[in-house]
Design an enzyme around this catalytic site. Structure first.
Site, PDB file in Angstrom:
ATOM      1  N   HIS A  85      -2.613   5.422   6.327  1.00 21.91           N
ATOM      2  CA  HIS A  85      -1.245   5.915   6.500  1.00 21.91           C
ATOM      3  C   HIS A  85      -1.207   7.368   5.998  1.00 21.91           C
ATOM      4  CE1 HIS A  85       0.152   1.729   6.841  1.00 21.91           C
ATOM      5  NE2 HIS A  85      -0.325   1.450   5.644  1.00 21.91           N
TER       6      HIS A  85
ATOM      7  N   CYS B  42       0.823  -1.219   0.000  1.00 22.95           N
ATOM      8  CA  CYS B  42       0.000   0.000   0.000  1.00 22.95           C
ATOM      9  C   CYS B  42       0.855   1.266   0.000  1.00 22.95           C
ATOM     10  CB  CYS B  42      -0.945  -0.013   1.194  1.00 22.95           C
ATOM     11  SG  CYS B  42      -0.164  -0.433   2.764  1.00 22.95           S
TER      12      CYS B  42
HETATM   13  P1  NAD Z   1      -5.339 -10.867   5.954  1.00 27.70           P
HETATM   14  O1  NAD Z   1      -4.739 -11.560   7.112  1.00 27.70           O
HETATM   15  O2  NAD Z   1      -6.367  -9.817   6.190  1.00 27.70           O
HETATM   16  O3  NAD Z   1      -5.994 -11.923   4.956  1.00 27.70           O
HETATM   17  C1  NAD Z   1      -5.334 -13.087   4.567  1.00 27.70           C
HETATM   18  C2  NAD Z   1      -6.348 -14.189   4.348  1.00 27.70           C
HETATM   19  O4  NAD Z   1      -5.690 -15.369   3.885  1.00 27.70           O
HETATM   20  C3  NAD Z   1      -7.104 -14.579   5.616  1.00 27.70           C
HETATM   21  O5  NAD Z   1      -8.470 -14.728   5.292  1.00 27.70           O
HETATM   22  C4  NAD Z   1      -6.481 -15.918   5.988  1.00 27.70           C
HETATM   23  O6  NAD Z   1      -7.410 -16.747   6.664  1.00 27.70           O
HETATM   24  C5  NAD Z   1      -6.155 -16.498   4.623  1.00 27.70           C
HETATM   25  N1  NAD Z   1      -5.125 -17.538   4.654  1.00 27.70           N
HETATM   26  C6  NAD Z   1      -4.303 -17.904   5.661  1.00 27.70           C
HETATM   27  N2  NAD Z   1      -3.504 -18.914   5.265  1.00 27.70           N
HETATM   28  C7  NAD Z   1      -3.807 -19.195   3.975  1.00 27.70           C
HETATM   29  C8  NAD Z   1      -3.339 -20.129   3.026  1.00 27.70           C
HETATM   30  N3  NAD Z   1      -2.381 -21.001   3.320  1.00 27.70           N
HETATM   31  N4  NAD Z   1      -3.891 -20.135   1.806  1.00 27.70           N
HETATM   32  C9  NAD Z   1      -4.862 -19.242   1.477  1.00 27.70           C
HETATM   33  N5  NAD Z   1      -5.356 -18.343   2.351  1.00 27.70           N
HETATM   34  C10 NAD Z   1      -4.831 -18.318   3.583  1.00 27.70           C
HETATM   35  O7  NAD Z   1      -4.112 -10.289   5.119  1.00 27.70           O
HETATM   36  P2  NAD Z   1      -4.113  -9.015   4.184  1.00 27.70           P
HETATM   37  O8  NAD Z   1      -3.970  -7.793   5.028  1.00 27.70           O
HETATM   38  O9  NAD Z   1      -5.249  -9.091   3.227  1.00 27.70           O
HETATM   39  O10 NAD Z   1      -2.720  -9.190   3.438  1.00 27.70           O
HETATM   40  C11 NAD Z   1      -2.574 -10.046   2.317  1.00 27.70           C
HETATM   41  C12 NAD Z   1      -1.365  -9.592   1.516  1.00 27.70           C
HETATM   42  O11 NAD Z   1      -1.596  -8.252   1.074  1.00 27.70           O
HETATM   43  C13 NAD Z   1      -0.039  -9.555   2.292  1.00 27.70           C
HETATM   44  O12 NAD Z   1       1.012  -9.834   1.400  1.00 27.70           O
HETATM   45  C14 NAD Z   1       0.045  -8.110   2.726  1.00 27.70           C
HETATM   46  O13 NAD Z   1       1.367  -7.697   2.985  1.00 27.70           O
HETATM   47  C15 NAD Z   1      -0.535  -7.413   1.517  1.00 27.70           C
HETATM   48  N6  NAD Z   1      -1.082  -6.081   1.771  1.00 27.70           N
HETATM   49  C16 NAD Z   1      -1.799  -5.824   2.900  1.00 27.70           C
HETATM   50  C17 NAD Z   1      -2.273  -4.535   3.124  1.00 27.70           C
HETATM   51  C18 NAD Z   1      -3.006  -4.180   4.382  1.00 27.70           C
HETATM   52  O14 NAD Z   1      -2.842  -3.067   4.864  1.00 27.70           O
HETATM   53  N7  NAD Z   1      -3.820  -5.057   4.949  1.00 27.70           N
HETATM   54  C19 NAD Z   1      -2.058  -3.536   2.192  1.00 27.70           C
HETATM   55  C20 NAD Z   1      -1.381  -3.851   0.991  1.00 27.70           C
HETATM   56  C21 NAD Z   1      -0.883  -5.121   0.803  1.00 27.70           C
END
Ligand code: NAD
Length: 343
Positions: free
Chosen positions: A220, A141
């Site tokens: 942020h 992000c």
């Molecule tokens: P999150 O924890 O909100 O969601 C992840 C999901 O994946 C959950 O539903 C979890 O149950 C599921 N999961 C767990 N193990 C798994 C597996 N083995 N296979 C498939 N699904 C599985 O995470 P998020 O915040 O959505 O982040 C996901 C990615 O996006 C990360 O790489 C993170 O760095 C990136 N990201 C996050 C944000 C943020 O602020 N939340 C912003 C930009 C990028």
């Protein structure tokens, strides 16, 4: 022909990307995969998204919660052209071999190492680099917010150097286990990892980043000092450059948006709590000779959503360039570039 897209990992990012895919005219949502039943899984079923079981989850767990299961994540991967992996960081990297073995393309998120993909991606900055690629990483992000601004500033004025202090939200709204709830935490990794991440897209950009974590879940905020190579005569030209670019929302002073609480309120008023644009304040953009100062806010939960869509379009050459892909994505998502002029 529509490109078939599947989402592995249905959390903060995955659920938003799934909704976005479902709205695109040139994509079909094959389904979403989740490890455990939860309100998120219920949401997927409510929206008619086929639900697949991922990780160490079991069909029985979902079915005993009354949630119909379409199959396993392996079955979902076999039925798609591309997987958008939105599993927690590091897990996407572990999943990469599985996608490769199945012969499907994959998009990873910013929590994965850059080496997981052939290219790190931001639509405005390097759409062409992802054309016809099989593995693409949509940067995080904060990096997305900086890369969009860098695309504008490098092309219009040139950038000699750039220092950013990132005031980071402590947690996403649903992350009740994280903190701090009272305190400001310096990030002692100096400079922070964000600068090198921006350089995965702009290798020559002289950018340095530092970060502090503050007790908020909303957004942020970046505090930017950029030395421009060919500065305009006054800040108006910079304001207009941002205002004229898709995925930037510039608040005018008269709108009385003091900070992120009003940005969120504005978002809810337009029908969602998501803000996929870079948010800037007109009165928070100042020029002193070659030195540009500006604030921008980044909604961590949603800013990368349109970039995931454009990444699919680039990989399958559904649109030849950033402008045409972004126009389709933004129309489907209702991002209309609603910045208003000064009053
Ligand atoms: P999150 O924890 O909100 O969601 C992840 C999901 O994946 C959950 O539903 C979890 O149950 C599921 N999961 C767990 N193990 C798994 C597996 N083995 N296979 C498939 N699904 C599985 O995470 P998020 O915040 O959505 O982040 C996901 C990615 O996006 C990360 O790489 C993170 O760095 C990136 N990201 C996050 C944000 C943020 O602020 N939340 C912003 C930009 C990028």
């Amino acid at each position: 022909m529509k490109v078939r897209v599947a989402i592995n990992g249905y959390g903060t990012i995955g659920k938003r990307v799934a909704d976005a895919v479902a709205r695109q005219p040139d994509m079909t949502l094959v389904g979403v995969a989740k490890t455990r039943p939860s309100y998120d899984a219920h949401r997927a079923v409510d929206r008619g998204y086929p639900l697949y079981v991922a990780g160490n989850g079991t069909r029985a767990e979902f079915e005993s919660a009354g949630l119909p299961v379409a199959g396993t994540v392996e079955e979902m991967v076999r039925a798609t052209d591309v997987v958008i992996d939105a599993a927690p960081e590091k897990i996407g990297g572990e999943n990469a071999a599985r996608y490769h073995a199945a012969g499907v393309r994959a998009i990873f998120q910013g929590g994965e190492q850059a080496g997981v993909a052939e290219v790190s991606f931001n639509a405005l900055a390097n759409y062409g680099a992802a054309l016809d690629k099989h593995r693409v990483r949509v940067v995080s992000c904060n990096t997305t917010g900086i890369a969009r601004a860098a695309a504008v500033l490098t092309s219009k004025f040139g950038v000699e150097s750039w220092d950013v202090t990132i005031v980071r939200r402590a947690a996403d709204p649903a992350e009740s286990q994280r903190g701090p709830i009272n305190g400001i935490l310096p990030t002692f990794h100096l400079p922070s990892h964000h600068g090198p991440d921006v350089q995965t897209i702009f290798p020559k950009l002289a950018i340095t980043t530092t970060a502090v974590v503050v007790p908020t879940t909303l957004m942020h905020v970046h505090v930017n000092h950029v030395r421009l190579t060919t500065p305009p005569r006054d800040a108006t030209a910079v304001v207009e450059a941002f205002r004229g670019t898709p995925r930037f929302h510039i608040f005018a002073a008269w709108e009385k948006v003091d900070g992120t609480p009003q940005v969120m309120d504005f978002a809810r008023d337009r029908g969602s709590s998501d803000v996929m644009e870079n948010v800037l304040w007109e009165n928070g953009i100042r020029l002193a000779g070659p030195d540009l100062y500006f604030f921008q806010a980044v909604h961590q939960e949603s800013i990368v959503v349109p970039e995931n869509i454009d990444a699919v379009r680039a990989m399958f050459k559904l649109a030849p360039d950033a402008a045409s892909s972004m126009a389709i994505t933004d129309a489907a998502l209702g991002l209309r570039g609603r910045s208003v002029g000064p009053r």
